[in-house]
Design a protein around this motif. Structure first.
Motif, PDB file in Angstrom:
ATOM      1  N   GLY A 124       0.841  -1.273   0.028  1.00 35.99           N
ATOM      2  CA  GLY A 124       0.091   0.062  -0.123  1.00 35.99           C
ATOM      3  C   GLY A 124       0.993   1.182  -0.104  1.00 35.99           C
ATOM      4  N   CYS A 125       1.821   1.363   0.957  1.00 32.39           N
ATOM      5  CA  CYS A 125       2.599   2.739   0.925  1.00 32.39           C
ATOM      6  C   CYS A 125       3.456   2.756  -0.160  1.00 32.39           C
ATOM      7  CB  CYS A 125       3.313   2.663   2.328  1.00 32.39           C
ATOM      8  SG  CYS A 125       2.528   2.641   3.843  1.00 32.39           S
ATOM      9  N   GLU A 126       4.001   1.701  -0.750  1.00 32.67           N
ATOM     10  CA  GLU A 126       4.871   1.928  -1.744  1.00 32.67           C
ATOM     11  C   GLU A 126       4.222   2.316  -3.250  1.00 32.67           C
ATOM     12  OE1 GLU A 126       8.450   2.170  -1.476  1.00 32.67           O
ATOM     13  OE2 GLU A 126       7.848   2.224   0.559  1.00 32.67           O
ATOM     14  N   ASN A 127       2.887   2.053  -3.216  1.00 32.73           N
ATOM     15  CA  ASN A 127       1.993   2.295  -4.052  1.00 32.73           C
ATOM     16  C   ASN A 127       1.167   3.518  -4.095  1.00 32.73           C
ATOM     17  OD1 ASN A 127       2.613   0.298  -6.098  1.00 32.73           O
ATOM     18  ND2 ASN A 127       2.027  -1.044  -4.671  1.00 32.73           N
ATOM     19  N   GLY A 128       1.581   4.487  -3.222  1.00 30.36           N
ATOM     20  CA  GLY A 128       1.227   5.695  -2.766  1.00 30.36           C
ATOM     21  C   GLY A 128      -0.109   5.845  -1.729  1.00 30.36           C
ATOM     22  N   HIS A 129      -0.525   5.013  -0.944  1.00 31.82           N
ATOM     23  CA  HIS A 129      -1.402   4.982  -0.026  1.00 31.82           C
ATOM     24  C   HIS A 129      -0.792   5.750   1.004  1.00 31.82           C
ATOM     25  CE1 HIS A 129      -5.050   3.600   2.101  1.00 31.82           C
ATOM     26  NE2 HIS A 129      -4.258   3.702   3.365  1.00 31.82           N
ATOM     27  N   ASP A 130      -1.477   6.698   1.818  1.00 25.54           N
ATOM     28  CA  ASP A 130      -0.990   7.574   2.972  1.00 25.54           C
ATOM     29  C   ASP A 130      -1.516   6.858   3.985  1.00 25.54           C
ATOM     30  OD1 ASP A 130      -0.408   9.294   4.827  1.00 25.54           O
ATOM     31  OD2 ASP A 130      -1.294  11.029   3.728  1.00 25.54           O
ATOM     32  N   HIS A 131      -0.639   5.900   4.760  1.00 24.88           N
ATOM     33  CA  HIS A 131      -1.200   5.016   5.840  1.00 24.88           C
ATOM     34  C   HIS A 131      -1.378   5.897   6.989  1.00 24.88           C
ATOM     35  CE1 HIS A 131      -1.438   1.589   8.523  1.00 24.88           C
ATOM     36  NE2 HIS A 131      -0.560   2.173   8.955  1.00 24.88           N
ATOM     37  N   ASP A 132      -0.935   6.952   6.989  1.00 24.08           N
ATOM     38  CA  ASP A 132      -0.910   7.911   8.184  1.00 24.08           C
ATOM     39  C   ASP A 132      -2.127   8.450   8.297  1.00 24.08           C
ATOM     40  OD1 ASP A 132       1.509   7.234   9.516  1.00 24.08           O
ATOM     41  OD2 ASP A 132       2.731   8.924   8.554  1.00 24.08           O
ATOM     42  N   ALA A 133      -2.526   8.933   7.004  1.00 26.47           N
ATOM     43  CA  ALA A 133      -3.940   9.707   7.000  1.00 26.47           C
ATOM     44  C   ALA A 133      -5.068   8.933   6.929  1.00 26.47           C
ATOM     45  CB  ALA A 133      -3.933  10.674   5.746  1.00 26.47           C
ATOM     46  N   LYS A 134      -4.757   7.670   6.261  1.00 31.98           N
ATOM     47  CA  LYS A 134      -6.021   6.799   6.203  1.00 31.98           C
ATOM     48  C   LYS A 134      -5.274   5.265   6.169  1.00 31.98           C
ATOM     49  CE  LYS A 134      -9.782   5.068   3.460  1.00 31.98           C
ATOM     50  NZ  LYS A 134     -10.360   5.072   2.060  1.00 31.98           N
ATOM     51  N   PRO A 135      -5.488   4.592   7.404  1.00 30.50           N
ATOM     52  CA  PRO A 135      -4.802   3.378   7.640  1.00 30.50           C
ATOM     53  C   PRO A 135      -5.005   2.491   6.578  1.00 30.50           C
ATOM     54  CG  PRO A 135      -5.295   4.377   9.844  1.00 30.50           C
ATOM     55  CD  PRO A 135      -5.848   5.213   8.565  1.00 30.50           C
ATOM     56  N   VAL A 136      -3.947   1.422   6.194  1.00 32.83           N
ATOM     57  CA  VAL A 136      -4.288   0.265   5.482  1.00 32.83           C
ATOM     58  C   VAL A 136      -5.235  -0.641   6.222  1.00 32.83           C
ATOM     59  CG1 VAL A 136      -3.102  -1.725   4.486  1.00 32.83           C
ATOM     60  CG2 VAL A 136      -2.107   0.623   4.244  1.00 32.83           C
ATOM     61  N   PHE A 152      -1.979  -0.417  15.135  1.00 35.06           N
ATOM     62  CA  PHE A 152      -0.602  -0.797  15.132  1.00 35.06           C
ATOM     63  C   PHE A 152       0.479   0.186  14.532  1.00 35.06           C
ATOM     64  CE2 PHE A 152      -2.694  -4.935  14.014  1.00 35.06           C
ATOM     65  CZ  PHE A 152      -2.384  -5.636  15.636  1.00 35.06           C
ATOM     66  N   SER A 153      -0.157   1.588  14.667  1.00 37.54           N
ATOM     67  CA  SER A 153       0.641   2.535  14.081  1.00 37.54           C
ATOM     68  C   SER A 153       1.546   3.102  14.949  1.00 37.54           C
ATOM     69  CB  SER A 153      -0.110   3.690  13.768  1.00 37.54           C
ATOM     70  OG  SER A 153       0.344   4.793  13.497  1.00 37.54           O
ATOM     71  N   ARG A 154       2.633   3.544  14.765  1.00 35.69           N
ATOM     72  CA  ARG A 154       3.548   4.362  15.562  1.00 35.69           C
ATOM     73  C   ARG A 154       2.898   5.524  16.192  1.00 35.69           C
ATOM     74  NH1 ARG A 154       4.016   6.122  10.603  1.00 35.69           N
ATOM     75  NH2 ARG A 154       4.860   8.010  10.076  1.00 35.69           N
ATOM     76  N   LEU A 155       2.080   6.147  15.415  1.00 37.09           N
ATOM     77  CA  LEU A 155       1.259   7.419  15.877  1.00 37.09           C
ATOM     78  C   LEU A 155       0.320   7.215  16.750  1.00 37.09           C
ATOM     79  CD1 LEU A 155       1.488   9.057  12.279  1.00 37.09           C
ATOM     80  CD2 LEU A 155       3.083   9.241  14.181  1.00 37.09           C
ATOM     81  N   ARG A 156      -0.242   6.102  17.043  1.00 41.90           N
ATOM     82  CA  ARG A 156      -1.416   5.799  17.802  1.00 41.90           C
ATOM     83  C   ARG A 156      -1.414   6.203  19.051  1.00 41.90           C
ATOM     84  NH1 ARG A 156       1.296   1.036  18.264  1.00 41.90           N
ATOM     85  NH2 ARG A 156       1.256   0.063  20.296  1.00 41.90           N
ATOM     86  N   GLU A 157      -2.581   6.465  19.830  1.00 42.59           N
ATOM     87  CA  GLU A 157      -2.742   6.624  21.219  1.00 42.59           C
ATOM     88  C   GLU A 157      -2.453   5.259  22.035  1.00 42.59           C
ATOM     89  OE1 GLU A 157      -3.192   9.643  22.909  1.00 42.59           O
ATOM     90  OE2 GLU A 157      -3.012  10.680  21.058  1.00 42.59           O
ATOM     91  N   ASN A 158      -1.829   5.079  23.233  1.00 44.77           N
ATOM     92  CA  ASN A 158      -1.964   4.080  24.013  1.00 44.77           C
ATOM     93  C   ASN A 158      -3.452   3.426  24.150  1.00 44.77           C
ATOM     94  OD1 ASN A 158       0.966   4.014  24.295  1.00 44.77           O
ATOM     95  ND2 ASN A 158       0.802   4.550  26.340  1.00 44.77           N
ATOM     96  N   SER A 159      -3.345   2.059  23.840  1.00 42.43           N
ATOM     97  CA  SER A 159      -4.665   1.415  23.854  1.00 42.43           C
ATOM     98  C   SER A 159      -4.739   0.952  25.359  1.00 42.43           C
ATOM     99  CB  SER A 159      -4.659   0.239  23.034  1.00 42.43           C
ATOM    100  OG  SER A 159      -3.584  -0.625  23.239  1.00 42.43           O
ATOM    101  N   GLY A 160      -6.091   0.520  25.621  1.00 43.69           N
ATOM    102  CA  GLY A 160      -6.382   0.012  27.053  1.00 43.69           C
ATOM    103  C   GLY A 160      -5.842  -1.405  27.344  1.00 43.69           C
TER     104      GLY A 160
END
Length: 167
Positions: A124-136, A152-160
């Motif tokens: 997805g990412c190597e073919n132009g998908h913006d995973h940060d804006a709209k996750p795969v 599983f994003s590096r940008l996510r908030e801590n989960s419960g």
């Protein structure tokens, strides 16, 4: 003889059979135990500590026939964790570089799907998908449904989660 994997939250251990008639015993990080976080993997002392004795005695509460050895044997190792114990499967700021980390030692059973997650992210990412804006989104193969890989994003908030290896 065989035995199942046993997780006992009351005494704070898990155990399972190991080759050669041995039993592998580990901690489920109960509140009564201090957690030891290291800044560097090089700081790990390659020896068994008093924690080993506590874990064996706790397992013996559930396995009355467990013979407690006079000499410690086994290994010490590290968990690669994140602050909420949920792994990070994501792209990085360095183009073409992806990270699959923080698996805390319990993700071995998920290796096949983690491979699919990695493949979907890279594709997805190597073919132009913006995973940060709209996750795969990963479509599941054997059941109906999908998984938003933003969890599983590096940008996510801590989960419960439980904040332990058990998730």
């Amino acid at each position: 003889e065989t035995m199942p994997v046993v997780v006992d939250m009351d005494v704070g251990v898990y155990f399972r059979p190991q080759h050669g008639g041995q039993v592998l015993i580990g901690s489920v990080e109960p509140d009564c135990d201090d957690l030891h976080f290291l800044e560097s993997a090089n700081d790990l002392e390659d020896k068994l500590t008093d924690d080993w004795t506590s874990l064996v005695y706790r397992a013996a509460l559930r396995l009355p026939t467990l013979q407690i050895p006079n000499t410690a044997s086994g290994l010490s190792a590290l968990y690669d964790t994140t602050s909420d114990w949920v792994p990070i499967y994501d792209r990085t700021a360095l183009g073409g570089f992806y990270s699959m980390r923080g698996t805390s030692g319990n993700q071995f059973k998920n290796a096949p799907v983690v491979g699919r997650i990695g493949a979907e992210l890279v594709d997805g990412c190597e073919n132009g998908h913006d995973h940060d804006a709209k996750p795969v989104v990963l479509s599941l193969q054997h059941v109906s449904g999908s998984v938003n890989l933003g969890i599983f994003s590096r940008l996510r908030e801590n989960s419960g989660t439980s904040g332990t290896v058990l998730g």
